[in-house]
Design a protein around this motif. Structure first.
Motif, mmCIF file in Angstrom:
data_model
loop_
_atom_site.group_PDB
_atom_site.id
_atom_site.type_symbol
_atom_site.label_atom_id
_atom_site.label_comp_id
_atom_site.label_asym_id
_atom_site.label_seq_id
_atom_site.Cartn_x
_atom_site.Cartn_y
_atom_site.Cartn_z
ATOM 1 N N SER A 13 0.855 -1.356 0.130
ATOM 2 C CA SER A 13 -0.020 -0.068 0.137
ATOM 3 C C SER A 13 0.726 1.166 -0.098
ATOM 4 O O SER A 13 1.855 1.363 0.927
ATOM 5 C CB SER A 13 -0.829 -0.121 1.221
ATOM 6 N N ILE A 14 0.527 2.201 -0.815
ATOM 7 C CA ILE A 14 1.051 3.438 -0.866
ATOM 8 C C ILE A 14 0.095 4.563 -0.846
ATOM 9 O O ILE A 14 -0.927 4.746 -1.728
ATOM 10 C CB ILE A 14 1.885 3.898 -2.169
ATOM 11 N N VAL A 15 0.239 5.464 0.148
ATOM 12 C CA VAL A 15 -0.483 6.901 0.119
ATOM 13 C C VAL A 15 0.301 8.108 0.113
ATOM 14 O O VAL A 15 1.289 8.112 1.013
ATOM 15 C CB VAL A 15 -1.171 6.765 1.571
ATOM 16 N N TYR A 16 0.168 8.777 -0.938
ATOM 17 C CA TYR A 16 0.813 10.075 -0.897
ATOM 18 C C TYR A 16 0.062 11.190 -0.704
ATOM 19 O O TYR A 16 -1.170 11.340 -0.997
ATOM 20 C CB TYR A 16 1.021 10.140 -2.541
ATOM 21 N N LYS A 17 0.764 11.963 0.208
ATOM 22 C CA LYS A 17 0.091 13.150 0.607
ATOM 23 C C LYS A 17 1.002 14.401 0.164
ATOM 24 O O LYS A 17 2.173 14.470 0.444
ATOM 25 C CB LYS A 17 0.247 13.270 2.472
ATOM 26 N N LEU A 18 0.388 15.254 -0.531
ATOM 27 C CA LEU A 18 0.903 16.461 -1.315
ATOM 28 C C LEU A 18 1.241 17.706 -0.157
ATOM 29 O O LEU A 18 0.366 17.955 0.740
ATOM 30 C CB LEU A 18 0.027 16.884 -2.248
#
Length: 156
Positions: free
Chosen positions: A133-138
């Motif tokens: 799982s990968i969650v990217y937060k800008l």
């Protein structure tokens, strides 16, 4: 958590950026579990995605890494400050990431850069730690976002 777990998870996370920038699709494939969850909604909107690693790295799937990256002249993903936690066979890595994307185009700067954080869930497998799982937060962006849009349409 053992020092070996910390080192292996950190290595897996850093290799993701290294392989992506070199378009090493086989190397990338080996870093993921068969099913992968990705959430780049902070960057693109839309919905998070769940699918196979082959879909993530497809040449034809809309929004796939391979399709998008193949349309660019160069990228550089700098993944730093990796913090690792482990509970049994489950791991989590959070890190900073800066992605620089280059494509000469008639609509302004050839560069588009984004900065943010990754939150990755990993699973220990017989072959080592794999990203599931990968969650990217800008955090910020700079430059010409047309670079990515043109790369995606050129690869279509």
């Amino acid at each position: 958590m053992t020092p070996e777990d910390r080192a292996e998870i950190t290595d897996t996370v850093v290799r993701m950026g290294w392989y992506l920038d070199r378009r090493d699709w086989d190397g990338l494939r080996g870093l993921f579990t068969e099913q992968v969850y990705t959430d780049y909604t902070d960057l693109w909107g839309g919905e998070p995605r769940s699918g196979t690693v082959d879909q993530l790295l497809s040449t034809t799937a809309q929004g796939s890494w391979r399709r998008t990256m193949s349309g660019l002249e160069a990228t550089q993903h700098l993944i730093t400050n990796v913090l690792v936690t482990v509970s049994g066979d489950e791991g989590r890595a959070t890190s900073n990431v800066v992605g620089v994307h280059r494509l000469t185009n008639p609509h302004g700067s050839p560069l588009w850069t984004s900065g943010g954080t990754y939150d990755m869930a990993l699973t220990r497998t017989a072959a080592g730690w794999r990203i599931r799982s990968i969650v990217y937060k800008l955090s910020w962006v700079d430059g010409n976002q047309q670079v990515l849009f043109r790369a995606m349409s050129a690869a279509a």
